[in-house]
Enzyme design. Sequence first.
Site, PDB file in Angstrom:
ATOM      1  N   ASN A  41      -2.423 -14.531  10.197  1.00  0.00           N
ATOM      2  CA  ASN A  41      -2.784 -13.137   9.915  1.00  0.00           C
ATOM      3  C   ASN A  41      -3.976 -13.156   8.964  1.00  0.00           C
ATOM      4  O   ASN A  41      -3.825 -13.450   7.786  1.00  0.00           O
ATOM      5  CB  ASN A  41      -1.576 -12.425   9.277  1.00  0.00           C
ATOM      6  CG  ASN A  41      -1.911 -10.998   8.865  1.00  0.00           C
ATOM      7  OD1 ASN A  41      -2.985 -10.484   9.195  1.00  0.00           O
ATOM      8  ND2 ASN A  41      -1.002 -10.365   8.142  1.00  0.00           N
TER       9      ASN A  41
ATOM     10  N   LYS B 295      -5.736 -10.676   8.045  1.00  0.00           N
ATOM     11  CA  LYS B 295      -5.811  -9.440   7.249  1.00  0.00           C
ATOM     12  C   LYS B 295      -7.248  -8.908   7.266  1.00  0.00           C
ATOM     13  O   LYS B 295      -7.915  -8.963   8.305  1.00  0.00           O
ATOM     14  CB  LYS B 295      -5.292  -9.703   5.831  1.00  0.00           C
ATOM     15  CG  LYS B 295      -3.920 -10.406   5.846  1.00  0.00           C
ATOM     16  CD  LYS B 295      -3.256 -10.460   4.504  1.00  0.00           C
ATOM     17  CE  LYS B 295      -1.910 -11.169   4.664  1.00  0.00           C
ATOM     18  NZ  LYS B 295      -1.085 -11.128   3.479  1.00  0.00           N
TER      19      LYS B 295
ATOM     20  N   HIS C 266       3.724  -4.553   8.814  1.00  0.00           N
ATOM     21  CA  HIS C 266       3.430  -5.475   7.702  1.00  0.00           C
ATOM     22  C   HIS C 266       3.620  -4.736   6.382  1.00  0.00           C
ATOM     23  O   HIS C 266       3.310  -3.545   6.270  1.00  0.00           O
ATOM     24  CB  HIS C 266       2.001  -6.024   7.817  1.00  0.00           C
ATOM     25  CG  HIS C 266       1.782  -7.190   6.911  1.00  0.00           C
ATOM     26  ND1 HIS C 266       1.542  -7.038   5.562  1.00  0.00           N
ATOM     27  CD2 HIS C 266       1.808  -8.523   7.153  1.00  0.00           C
ATOM     28  CE1 HIS C 266       1.426  -8.252   5.016  1.00  0.00           C
ATOM     29  NE2 HIS C 266       1.580  -9.159   5.952  1.00  0.00           N
TER      30      HIS C 266
ATOM     31  N   GLU D 117       1.963  -4.693   3.793  1.00  0.00           N
ATOM     32  CA  GLU D 117       0.750  -4.071   3.238  1.00  0.00           C
ATOM     33  C   GLU D 117       0.511  -2.695   3.869  1.00  0.00           C
ATOM     34  O   GLU D 117      -0.010  -1.797   3.219  1.00  0.00           O
ATOM     35  CB  GLU D 117      -0.445  -5.032   3.432  1.00  0.00           C
ATOM     36  CG  GLU D 117      -0.342  -6.200   2.457  1.00  0.00           C
ATOM     37  CD  GLU D 117      -0.880  -7.525   2.969  1.00  0.00           C
ATOM     38  OE1 GLU D 117      -1.618  -7.546   3.962  1.00  0.00           O
ATOM     39  OE2 GLU D 117      -0.539  -8.555   2.338  1.00  0.00           O
TER      40      GLU D 117
ATOM     41  N   GLU E 256       9.264 -11.597   5.569  1.00  0.00           N
ATOM     42  CA  GLU E 256       8.225 -11.837   4.564  1.00  0.00           C
ATOM     43  C   GLU E 256       8.614 -11.134   3.263  1.00  0.00           C
ATOM     44  O   GLU E 256       8.420  -9.914   3.134  1.00  0.00           O
ATOM     45  CB  GLU E 256       6.880 -11.263   5.035  1.00  0.00           C
ATOM     46  CG  GLU E 256       6.307 -11.933   6.256  1.00  0.00           C
ATOM     47  CD  GLU E 256       4.780 -11.783   6.320  1.00  0.00           C
ATOM     48  OE1 GLU E 256       4.115 -12.794   6.480  1.00  0.00           O
ATOM     49  OE2 GLU E 256       4.277 -10.649   6.187  1.00  0.00           O
TER      50      GLU E 256
ATOM     51  N   GLY F 216       0.962 -14.013  -0.847  1.00  0.00           N
ATOM     52  CA  GLY F 216      -0.277 -14.284  -1.577  1.00  0.00           C
ATOM     53  C   GLY F 216      -0.070 -14.808  -2.987  1.00  0.00           C
ATOM     54  O   GLY F 216      -1.026 -14.944  -3.743  1.00  0.00           O
TER      55      GLY F 216
ATOM     56  N   SER G  40       3.306 -17.247   1.449  1.00  0.00           N
ATOM     57  CA  SER G  40       2.874 -18.468   0.762  1.00  0.00           C
ATOM     58  C   SER G  40       3.283 -19.759   1.488  1.00  0.00           C
ATOM     59  O   SER G  40       3.638 -20.744   0.856  1.00  0.00           O
ATOM     60  CB  SER G  40       3.366 -18.460  -0.691  1.00  0.00           C
ATOM     61  OG  SER G  40       2.740 -17.386  -1.392  1.00  0.00           O
TER      62      SER G  40
ATOM     63  N   GLY H 161      -0.861 -16.231   5.964  1.00  0.00           N
ATOM     64  CA  GLY H 161      -2.063 -15.529   5.514  1.00  0.00           C
ATOM     65  C   GLY H 161      -3.082 -16.520   4.983  1.00  0.00           C
ATOM     66  O   GLY H 161      -3.815 -17.171   5.730  1.00  0.00           O
ATOM     67  N   GLY H 162      -3.114 -16.694   3.659  1.00  0.00           N
ATOM     68  CA  GLY H 162      -4.126 -17.491   2.969  1.00  0.00           C
ATOM     69  C   GLY H 162      -4.397 -18.863   3.569  1.00  0.00           C
ATOM     70  O   GLY H 162      -5.557 -19.259   3.744  1.00  0.00           O
TER      71      GLY H 162
END
Length: 252
Positions: free
Chosen positions: A9, A11, A95, A97, A167, A173, A214, A235-236
């Site tokens: 993802n 983002k 999600h 967010e 999640e 993050g 994470s 993500g990251g």
Amino acid sequence: MAKNFIIANWKMSLGHEQTLDLVDQIVQQIQPSDKTEIVVCPSFISLVAVAPKIANSGIKLGAQDCFWHDEGAFTGEVSPLNLKEIGCDYVIVGHSERRGYLNETDAMVRQKVKAALENNLVPIICVGETLEQRQSSSKDFIIMQQVNKALAGIELTAQNQLIIAYEPVWVIGSGQAVEPSEAEHTTQVIRQVLLDYFPLEVINKRIHLLYGGSVNPLNIREFLSQPTIVGALVGGASLEAKIFWQLIKALE
Ligand code: 13P
């Protein structure tokens, strides 16, 4: 053996050119495998350009959201029908967010799940508790409620598949994942809810439970060796081709 999933993802983290560069690097470095389904979810503006780049790579395309109608006067929204048309196979819905910044409700998530399935997209339904909910000891209840509300009245055709990603909002993050055994407990809670909706055979073959928050090359293996967790929503660690490749290698 059931497939593993690694879903990236991205983002709103990358510009259009950066996205295309990353896709080029990923396609060069990552060999398709029948053990792992790799899905990349760029932002809407890059989907059309990414689709032909991954077309023969075995890597699949996903969107980060969709609307619940296929067409009409819905300014700014994106149609699930059009996502399918440009080559998406997956779509993230709910999600945290979007739930947090845009007040997306469980009822909206449910409508998006339904619309995605009707267009033969695989919805990646995100559920998870905030730190406050966790501290008030209501985590499992919150997760059960989110899953129940996302699936109320939803039917799966023989073509449909479904992904639910646990999640925990507070670890996204942060660099600090939850314990794999705790993620496993939560995916088992989700599986328990699924048994109220679908036959066991459908759950085993066409519903896939993921962990996200994470995930990195050092911890992914332990998450995916849990009995009910078959993939990661990342993500990251998916924003650099080398680290993304390490995630996949860690599973081999
Ligand atoms: P991080 O992997 O950066 O924690 O993000 C997880 C996530 O939100 C994926 O949807």
